[in-house]
Design a protein around this motif. Sequence first.
Motif, PDB file in Angstrom:
ATOM      1  N   LYS A 198       0.822  -1.215   0.000  1.00 42.00           N
ATOM      2  CA  LYS A 198       0.000   0.000   0.000  1.00 42.00           C
ATOM      3  C   LYS A 198       0.856   1.266   0.000  1.00 42.00           C
ATOM      4  CE  LYS A 198      -2.550   1.564   3.461  1.00 42.00           C
ATOM      5  NZ  LYS A 198      -3.565   1.508   4.530  1.00 42.00           N
ATOM      6  N   GLU A 199       1.923   1.237   0.778  1.00 41.07           N
ATOM      7  CA  GLU A 199       2.777   2.425   0.864  1.00 41.07           C
ATOM      8  C   GLU A 199       3.373   2.764  -0.512  1.00 41.07           C
ATOM      9  OE1 GLU A 199       2.626   4.337   3.386  1.00 41.07           O
ATOM     10  OE2 GLU A 199       1.366   2.801   4.325  1.00 41.07           O
ATOM     11  N   LYS A 200       3.774   1.711  -1.230  1.00 42.22           N
ATOM     12  CA  LYS A 200       4.366   1.914  -2.553  1.00 42.22           C
ATOM     13  C   LYS A 200       3.321   2.515  -3.505  1.00 42.22           C
ATOM     14  CE  LYS A 200       6.688  -0.596  -6.223  1.00 42.22           C
ATOM     15  NZ  LYS A 200       6.624  -1.922  -6.814  1.00 42.22           N
ATOM     16  N   LEU A 201       2.081   2.017  -3.399  1.00 46.40           N
ATOM     17  CA  LEU A 201       1.008   2.535  -4.260  1.00 46.40           C
ATOM     18  C   LEU A 201       0.785   4.024  -3.983  1.00 46.40           C
ATOM     19  CD1 LEU A 201      -1.426   2.041  -6.262  1.00 46.40           C
ATOM     20  CD2 LEU A 201      -2.817   1.707  -4.213  1.00 46.40           C
ATOM     21  N   LEU A 202       0.712   4.368  -2.689  1.00 45.75           N
ATOM     22  CA  LEU A 202       0.490   5.774  -2.320  1.00 45.75           C
ATOM     23  C   LEU A 202       1.630   6.649  -2.852  1.00 45.75           C
ATOM     24  CD1 LEU A 202      -0.826   5.342   1.359  1.00 45.75           C
ATOM     25  CD2 LEU A 202      -2.176   5.801  -0.692  1.00 45.75           C
ATOM     26  N   GLN A 203       2.840   6.127  -2.736  1.00 50.11           N
ATOM     27  CA  GLN A 203       4.019   6.825  -3.240  1.00 50.11           C
ATOM     28  C   GLN A 203       3.914   7.072  -4.752  1.00 50.11           C
ATOM     29  OE1 GLN A 203       6.534   7.967  -1.463  1.00 50.11           O
ATOM     30  NE2 GLN A 203       7.666   8.673  -3.291  1.00 50.11           N
ATOM     31  N   GLN A 204       3.479   6.021  -5.467  1.00 53.03           N
ATOM     32  CA  GLN A 204       3.362   6.138  -6.931  1.00 53.03           C
ATOM     33  C   GLN A 204       2.288   7.146  -7.319  1.00 53.03           C
ATOM     34  OE1 GLN A 204       2.690   1.982  -7.819  1.00 53.03           O
ATOM     35  NE2 GLN A 204       4.732   1.749  -8.695  1.00 53.03           N
ATOM     36  N   LYS A 232     -10.283   5.645   1.030  1.00 51.01           N
ATOM     37  CA  LYS A 232     -10.162   6.645   2.121  1.00 51.01           C
ATOM     38  C   LYS A 232      -8.704   7.027   2.357  1.00 51.01           C
ATOM     39  CE  LYS A 232     -14.232   6.470   5.013  1.00 51.01           C
ATOM     40  NZ  LYS A 232     -14.930   5.160   4.956  1.00 51.01           N
ATOM     41  N   ASP A 233      -7.836   6.007   2.350  1.00 51.21           N
ATOM     42  CA  ASP A 233      -6.401   6.261   2.571  1.00 51.21           C
ATOM     43  C   ASP A 233      -5.826   7.132   1.454  1.00 51.21           C
ATOM     44  OD1 ASP A 233      -6.456   4.763   4.845  1.00 51.21           O
ATOM     45  OD2 ASP A 233      -5.562   2.962   3.949  1.00 51.21           O
ATOM     46  N   ILE A 234      -6.230   6.826   0.227  1.00 51.79           N
ATOM     47  CA  ILE A 234      -5.707   7.590  -0.909  1.00 51.79           C
ATOM     48  C   ILE A 234      -6.195   9.042  -0.815  1.00 51.79           C
ATOM     49  CG2 ILE A 234      -5.772   7.842  -3.432  1.00 51.79           C
ATOM     50  CD1 ILE A 234      -6.016   4.740  -3.574  1.00 51.79           C
ATOM     51  N   GLU A 235      -7.464   9.186  -0.451  1.00 54.17           N
ATOM     52  CA  GLU A 235      -8.037  10.535  -0.336  1.00 54.17           C
ATOM     53  C   GLU A 235      -7.324  11.342   0.756  1.00 54.17           C
ATOM     54  OE1 GLU A 235     -12.225  11.194  -1.187  1.00 54.17           O
ATOM     55  OE2 GLU A 235     -12.431  11.991   0.839  1.00 54.17           O
ATOM     56  N   ALA A 236      -7.047  10.658   1.884  1.00 60.36           N
ATOM     57  CA  ALA A 236      -6.371  11.332   2.999  1.00 60.36           C
ATOM     58  C   ALA A 236      -4.969  11.775   2.591  1.00 60.36           C
ATOM     59  CB  ALA A 236      -6.303  10.396   4.211  1.00 60.36           C
ATOM     60  N   MET A 237      -4.303  10.938   1.798  1.00 60.48           N
ATOM     61  CA  MET A 237      -2.928  11.220   1.412  1.00 60.48           C
ATOM     62  C   MET A 237      -2.851  12.301   0.325  1.00 60.48           C
ATOM     63  SD  MET A 237      -0.197  10.345  -0.847  1.00 60.48           S
ATOM     64  CE  MET A 237      -0.952   9.134  -1.882  1.00 60.48           C
ATOM     65  N   THR A 238      -3.777  12.241  -0.631  1.00 64.11           N
ATOM     66  CA  THR A 238      -3.680  13.155  -1.781  1.00 64.11           C
ATOM     67  C   THR A 238      -4.524  14.412  -1.618  1.00 64.11           C
ATOM     68  OG1 THR A 238      -5.535  12.032  -2.857  1.00 64.11           O
ATOM     69  CG2 THR A 238      -3.328  11.266  -3.431  1.00 64.11           C
ATOM     70  N   GLY A 239      -5.544  14.339  -0.769  1.00 67.87           N
ATOM     71  CA  GLY A 239      -6.477  15.451  -0.650  1.00 67.87           C
ATOM     72  C   GLY A 239      -7.416  15.505  -1.855  1.00 67.87           C
ATOM     73  N   ARG A 240      -7.359  14.477  -2.692  1.00 64.93           N
ATOM     74  CA  ARG A 240      -8.192  14.428  -3.891  1.00 64.93           C
ATOM     75  C   ARG A 240      -9.343  13.461  -3.666  1.00 64.93           C
ATOM     76  NH1 ARG A 240      -6.515  16.329  -8.844  1.00 64.93           N
ATOM     77  NH2 ARG A 240      -4.291  16.532  -8.541  1.00 64.93           N
TER      78      ARG A 240
END
Length: 319
Positions: A198-204, A232-240
């Motif tokens: 998951k961390e790698k995906l968020l990074q990408q 939810k995690d992606i939204e929290a990380m990107t604000g998108r």
Amino acid sequence: IKRIGVLTSGGDAPGMNAAIRAVVRAGLHHGLEVYGIYDGYLGLHQDRIVKLERHSVSDVVNRGGTFLGSARFPAFKDPAVRAEAIENLKKHGIDALVVIGGDGSYMGAKKLTEEGFPCIGLPGTIDNDIAGTDFTIGFDTALNVVVDAIDRLRDTCSSHHRISVVEIMGRHCGDLAMSAAVAGGAEYVIVPEVAFDKEKLLQQIKEGEVKGKKHAIITICEHVTDVNALAKDIEAMTGRETRATILGHIQRGGAPTARDRIMSSRMGAYAVEQLLAGHGGRCVGIQRNELVHHDIIDCIENMKRPFDQELYNLSTTLF
Ligand code: ADP
């Protein structure tokens, strides 16, 4: 052999009707009688068996689902239940059985074969998760449904600069998700055959944003992770804004594609030819566009589906 039976079992798949039709018409062509069994192994146990004529399979080649019906019938794991099912087949004078279904259905067919009743399996599942064949019946239709859905999601994601997580079927096989990712131009693909990081995906995703990506589509095979939590995690990380869409059973329905109809028809007719040649206990597949048959017991116990590393690499290269 003089009489053969045909049933569909487990999860349905578009193209099963075309396969039944081919078994019936090829059987009649070769002078056999063909019996249809309703609702898979359940109907076999309940003796719901009817003689099929040429006309019984009219107007079905283009229809999704299976007109014979399908069922989950866990009691078929019980040898006593299977012995009663074999009695029903014998009562109707049926010598061999064509089973159209997924690996669970193959397991039932394998057991019947071991217990003295020859079965031949046809790979009917949208998941493309059966060994000994490059493609299963229904995969191509499901793929087209998924790609159509991705195209629609892309339009709205693009307008709203949104991120979309699309959950795709396949059980534990990433073929549908990977193929859809390439055909639908998805940015990221997550499949069970490759450890999910998951961390790698968020990074990408973050790197993609830096590159100027305004929207993203992530295709993910079912059973890997909770897609709503991931969104939810992606939204929290990107604000998108990020949405998960679970395509679900939409993927299992609809008119089969021409490719699925042709493959199902070829496999159905081939299964009858194998039975006529005295080859029981086999399962039919298509490999490099040639019809093949393998030992059904060997297929279940020893054969493994190869992972399409090239397709996976392609899906990660092209984003
Ligand atoms: P699929 O064929 O799509 O994989 P399932 O795994 O549900 O679907 O299997 C369909 C049916 O096949 C089951 O409901 C059951 O009747 C039969 N089946 C599955 N596993 C076995 C088994 N180990 N022995 C006998 N029959 C089985």
